[in-house]
Each structure stands twice: as C-alpha cells, then as structure tokens.
Design an enzyme around this catalytic site. Structure first.
Site, PDB file in Angstrom:
ATOM      1  N   SER A 164      47.403  61.472  31.131  1.00  0.00           N
ATOM      2  CA  SER A 164      47.340  62.343  32.320  1.00  0.00           C
ATOM      3  C   SER A 164      46.753  63.700  31.964  1.00  0.00           C
ATOM      4  CB  SER A 164      48.744  62.559  32.864  1.00  0.00           C
ATOM      5  OG  SER A 164      48.717  63.583  33.837  1.00  0.00           O
ATOM      6  N   ARG A 180      55.978  74.930  43.232  1.00  0.00           N
ATOM      7  CA  ARG A 180      56.819  73.991  42.494  1.00  0.00           C
ATOM      8  C   ARG A 180      56.971  74.439  41.042  1.00  0.00           C
ATOM      9  NH1 ARG A 180      54.279  68.187  44.125  1.00  0.00           N
ATOM     10  NH2 ARG A 180      55.505  67.811  45.993  1.00  0.00           N
ATOM     11  N   ILE A 235      47.568  64.384  48.635  1.00  0.00           N
ATOM     12  CA  ILE A 235      46.695  63.783  49.661  1.00  0.00           C
ATOM     13  C   ILE A 235      47.496  62.827  50.545  1.00  0.00           C
ATOM     14  CG2 ILE A 235      44.737  62.201  50.021  1.00  0.00           C
ATOM     15  CD1 ILE A 235      43.249  63.639  47.853  1.00  0.00           C
ATOM     16  N   LYS A 294      54.057  62.242  29.020  1.00  0.00           N
ATOM     17  CA  LYS A 294      52.762  61.553  28.956  1.00  0.00           C
ATOM     18  C   LYS A 294      52.048  61.875  27.645  1.00  0.00           C
ATOM     19  CE  LYS A 294      51.169  59.183  31.593  1.00  0.00           C
ATOM     20  NZ  LYS A 294      51.338  57.717  31.800  1.00  0.00           N
ATOM     21  N   TYR A 350      57.099  65.919  32.748  1.00  0.00           N
ATOM     22  CA  TYR A 350      56.133  64.824  32.928  1.00  0.00           C
ATOM     23  C   TYR A 350      54.964  64.966  31.943  1.00  0.00           C
ATOM     24  CZ  TYR A 350      52.283  62.169  34.945  1.00  0.00           C
ATOM     25  OH  TYR A 350      51.210  61.323  35.109  1.00  0.00           O
TER      26      TYR A 350
HETATM   27  C1  UD2 Z   1      49.315  64.778  39.702  1.00  0.00           C
HETATM   28  C2  UD2 Z   1      49.909  63.402  39.476  1.00  0.00           C
HETATM   29  C3  UD2 Z   1      50.383  63.272  38.069  1.00  0.00           C
HETATM   30  C4  UD2 Z   1      49.314  63.668  37.065  1.00  0.00           C
HETATM   31  C5  UD2 Z   1      48.670  65.010  37.428  1.00  0.00           C
HETATM   32  C6  UD2 Z   1      47.431  65.300  36.593  1.00  0.00           C
HETATM   33  C7  UD2 Z   1      50.890  62.454  41.531  1.00  0.00           C
HETATM   34  C8  UD2 Z   1      52.120  62.253  42.336  1.00  0.00           C
HETATM   35  N1  UD2 Z   1      51.034  63.188  40.395  1.00  0.00           N
HETATM   36  O1  UD2 Z   1      50.320  65.813  39.601  1.00  0.00           O
HETATM   37  O2  UD2 Z   1      50.803  61.941  37.857  1.00  0.00           O
HETATM   38  O3  UD2 Z   1      48.380  62.671  36.874  1.00  0.00           O
HETATM   39  O4  UD2 Z   1      48.265  65.035  38.796  1.00  0.00           O
HETATM   40  O5  UD2 Z   1      46.894  66.546  36.897  1.00  0.00           O
HETATM   41  O6  UD2 Z   1      49.834  61.967  41.863  1.00  0.00           O
HETATM   42  N2  UD2 Z   1      51.425  70.120  46.936  1.00  0.00           N
HETATM   43  C9  UD2 Z   1      51.561  70.773  48.159  1.00  0.00           C
HETATM   44  N3  UD2 Z   1      52.184  70.121  49.175  1.00  0.00           N
HETATM   45  C10 UD2 Z   1      52.664  68.838  49.067  1.00  0.00           C
HETATM   46  C11 UD2 Z   1      52.518  68.183  47.827  1.00  0.00           C
HETATM   47  C12 UD2 Z   1      51.897  68.855  46.777  1.00  0.00           C
HETATM   48  O7  UD2 Z   1      51.138  71.934  48.313  1.00  0.00           O
HETATM   49  O8  UD2 Z   1      53.209  68.311  50.059  1.00  0.00           O
HETATM   50  C13 UD2 Z   1      50.722  70.806  45.846  1.00  0.00           C
HETATM   51  C14 UD2 Z   1      51.507  70.840  44.547  1.00  0.00           C
HETATM   52  O9  UD2 Z   1      52.374  71.955  44.494  1.00  0.00           O
HETATM   53  C15 UD2 Z   1      50.345  70.932  43.531  1.00  0.00           C
HETATM   54  C16 UD2 Z   1      49.217  70.140  44.198  1.00  0.00           C
HETATM   55  O10 UD2 Z   1      49.542  70.077  45.587  1.00  0.00           O
HETATM   56  O11 UD2 Z   1      49.950  72.270  43.348  1.00  0.00           O
HETATM   57  C17 UD2 Z   1      49.089  68.728  43.653  1.00  0.00           C
HETATM   58  O12 UD2 Z   1      50.387  68.141  43.651  1.00  0.00           O
HETATM   59  P1  UD2 Z   1      50.597  66.570  43.443  1.00  0.00           P
HETATM   60  O13 UD2 Z   1      52.057  66.281  43.561  1.00  0.00           O
HETATM   61  O14 UD2 Z   1      49.658  65.812  44.300  1.00  0.00           O
HETATM   62  O15 UD2 Z   1      50.072  66.302  41.954  1.00  0.00           O
HETATM   63  P2  UD2 Z   1      50.254  67.083  40.571  1.00  0.00           P
HETATM   64  O16 UD2 Z   1      49.013  67.873  40.330  1.00  0.00           O
HETATM   65  O17 UD2 Z   1      51.571  67.753  40.473  1.00  0.00           O
END
Ligand code: UD2
Length: 296
Positions: free
Chosen positions: A111, A262, A180, A139, A135
């Site tokens: 990741s 977060r 997404i 990974k 996480y």
């Molecule tokens: C994603 C992957 C993780 C890893 C990583 C690599 C998922 C669930 N997690 O983590 O497995 O591969 O990427 O970079 O696919 N956010 C919002 N609103 C929401 C949900 C999320 O603002 O309702 C923001 C969140 O705070 C973050 C961004 O969107 O800044 C992406 O969040 P995420 O949960 O899609 O994925 P991430 O980057 O934590």
C-alpha cells in the site's frame, strides 16, 4: 499456470480472478463468499491465518497473489490488533506456506500508506517509509516479511503499492469503504457528502482494473522479481475536487458536511509511476472522470 488469489471476495481480488481465469487455473481464498463470482474459479471459504488450509492450497499453486487484507486506515486506528492479525500474521502465514510449497512467485499487494507523509512529491519507490497509521505499519511489515522471505529462503517476491483503489465493487454502505464509494453512495441517496478535514488533502485514485493490469504484467515476469512498484495514475485530486466531480455527475443539489480530520490521515500523496512504466510497460487506462462515470 495454477494461481492462488487470497481475498477473491474483495474489491481488487474479484476483478483479478475474473481476468486471470481467462488463461489460468485459479483458486480464490476468502473469509466471505464472493458477491461477483467469476466463471471457472474455485472459491474456498477460509482464513489466511489457517496454516493447514494455506498449505493445502499453496501445494497446488504455481503462484500466489496475496490481496487479502484489512484495508481501512480508520479501522486500523480503532482496532490495531485486528489489523495486525490480518495484515501481518495473515501475510506471514501465507508466505510460510508458499515458501514450503516452493511456489514460483509471490505477489504481495502492499500500500501507498507505507510511505507516510511524503518528504518529496512525487514519491518514487526509494522514498523513506515512515507510516502514520497502524494500517501503514502493518502493510509495511507484510512487505518487509515478504522481501525477507525472498532474501532468506529464495521466494520470488514482487510488491505492488497501490494508491487509492476504487471501483463500483466497493461497498458504499460500509463505514470502512474508500471516499469514492462513500461519496457516491451518499450522492445517490441525496445526502450531504462527509468531508474530513478541510478537503484539501490529495490522493491518486486508481481504478481496480489498472491494478489488475499491473499484476498481470508482473505475473511470470522475471523483471518483477525482488521489485516493488508504485501503482497509481500519477495524478493527484483533492477530496474537495472529488466532491465537486461526484456532485456534478449526480445531477443533484447536494451539500457537504465538514468533520474533524481523521487520525493518521496523510495530507498529500502523489506517486512517481515511471519505474512501472519503464520496467513493466504499465500504462493506466482509466482516468478518474471515466472511472466515476461508471458509478452513475
Ligand atoms: C486508502 C485505502 C488504503 C490504502 C491507502 C493508500 C481504502 C478504504 N483505504 O486509504 O487501503 O491503500 O489508500 O494510500 O480504500 N474522506 C472523507 N470523507 C469520507 C471518507 C474519506 O473526507 O467520507 C477522506 C479521508 O479523510 C482521506 C481521503 O478522503 O483524507 C481518502 O480516504 P479513504 O478512506 O478513501 O482512503 P485512505 O487514503 O485513508
């Protein structure tokens, strides 16, 4: 080739077994029954932490592709022990079984979260790795174990480091799904989009199909042995820009709600994908606009 894919009920694994089944004998191992079963793929319900089961399956495999994982950064913060059990001990178990069974290749889905906050952008594969979340740590531990099995026991290992994978097969109702899926789910229900932080944080959203394509380029490829590859599109989009795109595509008047950032969230992360382009001939095929259109 006989291929064992762990996590075949997951987002990436489900596309992967569908593609691989066109030219290989494929077995999938997952705790859950796949929602999108692929024709001709044998599915086994079970735990990657079950050593006897892993041995049974690896004994009949030429290659193992390990996609099974706890994938949520947020969940790893609320339950780091569960995260470590699945991502570290589960991986270790699969590595042990694959090595003892003398499989010819082990592809580990790592990741981008293993990098932590970038010291320079874009990030290449040699960038220091200082994960912020449990996480990211788990990974990275899985990847380090995989390469250690390469160095110690001669297992031929490839690590792929996807950035943010998305597709219509991610569950929009799960609180642990990616942004997404969450945004699209809420937009379809005409509910405001939930933005954590100020929404200026950026991500590289890569379609699951492009990750599958990279795995295909690594499979049976000696140039991939002992190597790690970033897997993204090379382009960054902010959470605010993503919200704009989703709202526009939905054709509805949808608001936004802002929440606290977060814990363990990375601010900006953009990959340098030139190594995968040069060594593997990788070319991402789905840009975000095209990928998002699939949801509507
Ligand atoms: C994603 C992957 C993780 C890893 C990583 C690599 C998922 C669930 N997690 O983590 O497995 O591969 O990427 O970079 O696919 N956010 C919002 N609103 C929401 C949900 C999320 O603002 O309702 C923001 C969140 O705070 C973050 C961004 O969107 O800044 C992406 O969040 P995420 O949960 O899609 O994925 P991430 O980057 O934590």
């Amino acid at each position: 080739m006989k291929i064992l894919v762990t996590g075949d009920a997951g987002q990436l694994g489900s596309y992967l077994v569908g593609e691989l089944s066109k030219g290989h004998e494929v077995t999938g191992l997952d705790l859950r029954k796949p929602e999108h079963p692929a024709k001709g793929v044998r599915h086994v319900c079970g735990d990657i932490g079950d050593y006897r089961l892993a041995m049974d399956l690896c004994r009949h495999a030429d290659a193992v592709i390990h996609t099974a994982a706890q994938v949520s950064v947020d969940r790893s913060v609320s339950d780091p022990v569960l995260d470590a059990r699945e991502n570290i001990l589960g991986t270790l178990n699969m590595l042990e079984a694959a090595t003892k069974s003398m499989v010819s290749q082990f592809i580990y889905i790592s990741s981008a979260a293993t990098y932590g906050n970038p010291q320079k952008i874009p990030l290449d594969e040699g960038h220091p790795r200082e994960p912020l979340s449990p996480y990211g740590v788990s990974k990275l531990a899985g990847e380090n174990y995989a390469f250690a099995f390469g160095a110690t026991y001669g297992l031929k290992v490839t690590a792929i480091r996807p950035f943010n994978i998305y597709s219509v097969r991610q569950d929009p109702d799960s609180p642990y799904s990616g942004v997404i899926s969450r945004f699209v789910g809420r937009a379809k229900a005409a509910e405001p989009l939930t933005v954590h932080g100020d929404g200026t944080q950026t991500r590289d959203f890569v379609h699951a199909g492009d990750v599958v394509a990279m795995i295909g380029l690594c499979l049976g490829n000696p140039k991939a042995h002992g190597q790690a590859f970033n897997c993204g599109t090379g382009k960054a989009v902010s959470v605010n820009q993503l919200a704009d795109m989703v709202i526009k595509l939905s054709g509805k008047k949808i608001g936004r709600e802002n929440y606290e950032s977060r814990i363990g969230d990375i601010m900006h992360i953009i990959p340098d994908i030139s190594k995968a382009k040069k060594v593997l001939g990788y070319r991402p095929a789905t840009d975000l606009k095209k990928g998002l259109a699939e949801f509507f």
